[in-house]
Write an enzyme that holds these catalytic residues in place. Structure first.
Site, PDB file in Angstrom:
ATOM      1  N   GLY A  12       0.979  -1.303   0.207  1.00 26.24           N
ATOM      2  CA  GLY A  12      -0.049   0.049  -0.098  1.00 26.24           C
ATOM      3  C   GLY A  12       0.596   1.387   0.118  1.00 26.24           C
ATOM      4  CB  SER A  13       1.070   4.294   0.338  1.00 23.21           C
ATOM      5  OG  SER A  13       1.513   5.646   0.030  1.00 23.21           O
ATOM      6  CB  SER A  14       5.985   3.809   0.634  1.00 18.50           C
ATOM      7  OG  SER A  14       7.298   3.739   0.552  1.00 18.50           O
ATOM      8  CG  HIS A  48      -3.088   7.530   0.117  1.00 19.22           C
ATOM      9  ND1 HIS A  48      -2.796   7.354  -0.897  1.00 19.22           N
ATOM     10  CD2 HIS A  48      -2.034   7.322   0.862  1.00 19.22           C
ATOM     11  CE1 HIS A  48      -1.121   6.910  -1.200  1.00 19.22           C
ATOM     12  NE2 HIS A  48      -1.157   6.859   0.171  1.00 19.22           N
TER      13      HIS A  48
END
Length: 299
Positions: free
Chosen positions: A139-141, A283
């Site tokens: 997730g994300s990074s 996000h």
């Protein structure tokens, strides 16, 4: 009272984990000096278990992502091994290196090589594990470095799932790949507007220029339309990159799949590349474990 207690136990039974979590520091190849990872093994492994590398977002950790995804519940049901690494601090936050030449190069000495070192350790430690069933999810990074791993080690990863990520190479040229970076042209979409599918594909292929194999990592890409940290145009950029790398074209959209408000974007027959546009999604949209497991071929 007894019936009520049994009902409560039945309600929470699926979340009770019967496996073992251990901390591993010395897995071998670790040029970027990542700290200890957590390894979850269910009580009953499959005959030839898969290995899932689970990659946390910025500011997170392996233990945090373990709780965030509930992957251990699926490991208990399906008998696979989960690796939960933790990144080094970058700009005051635990974020993965998705910007340096080291990490964006096969065996370049960055985080990507250290993460593959963890996978190599797992394959050796669990000798019946299946090297053709190695997967990454983040997730994300963590989603960003999942894209990097797909580009730098297509021979290692069968498939990857990216929740709110960016294309491999998107952060190249920045001084760090975090919300603290002075260069936000990657997550804010300016690069996505400038790059063609061919250019994105070339960036991915350039991460392992010596690779001449036929297998490329399959990709599942999830993004929320209300994401302001990593804007929705990065969904299209990732799909452009991997459709170019995999030689696929868009075939159809499916509404409300797997749940209401999610649009499934299918390339080819859907076995190698799918996207999910989450209407008003934030996000890192909520983890849809069953869809991930089905795409990986574990269900």
């Amino acid at each position: 009272m007894a019936r009520a207690s049994l009902a409560v136990l039945a309600l929470f039974a699926p979340s009770i984990q019967a496996g073992k979590t251990q901390q591993v520091s010395n897995w071998g190849d670790n040029p970027s000096k990542l700290p200890a990872m957590l390894v979850y093994t269910p009580d009953k492994l499959a005959a030839n278990p898969a290995i899932v590398l689970a990659l946390h977002p910025c500011g997170g950790s392996g233990s945090q992502y373990m709780q965030m995804t509930g992957l251990n519940t699926y490991a208990d049901k399906l008998g696979f091994i989960v690796l939960y690494p933790t990144s080094n601090p970058e700009g005051g936050m635990n974020c993965w290196d998705c910007f340096s030449t080291k990490s964006l190069t096969h065996n370049g000495g960055g985080d990507s090589q250290s993460l593959v070192g963890q996978v190599t350790w797992a394959l050796k430690t669990y000798p019946t594990s299946d090297p053709t069933k190695v997967f990454a999810v983040g997730g994300s990074s963590g989603a960003m470095v999942a894209n990097v791993l797909a580009a730098t080690y297509p021979d290692v990863f069968n498939a990857a799932a990216s929740y709110s990520g960016v294309p491999a190479g998107c952060w190249a040229g920045a001084t760090m790949s975090t919300p603290m970076s002075t260069d936000q042209t990657c997550p804010h979409g300016q690069k996505a507007e400038r790059f063609t599918a061919q250019q994105w594909g070339d960036l991915a292929r350039g991460c392992d220029p010596g690779y001449n194999g036929t297998q490329r990592t399959r990709m599942m890409i999830v993004h929320g339309t209300a994401d302001t940290a990593v804007v929705i145009s990065l969904l299209r950029a990732q799909l452009s990159q991997w459709s170019n790398v995999l030689g696929l074209t868009w075939s159809k959209n499916v509404t409300d799949d797997p749940i209401k408000g999610w649009k499934k974007i299918v390339y080819g027959d859907g076995s190698k590349l799918v996207g999910y546009e989450v209407q008003n999604g934030p996000h890192i949209p909520p983890f849809q474990g069953e869809s991930v497991m089905k795409f990986f071929g574990l269900m």
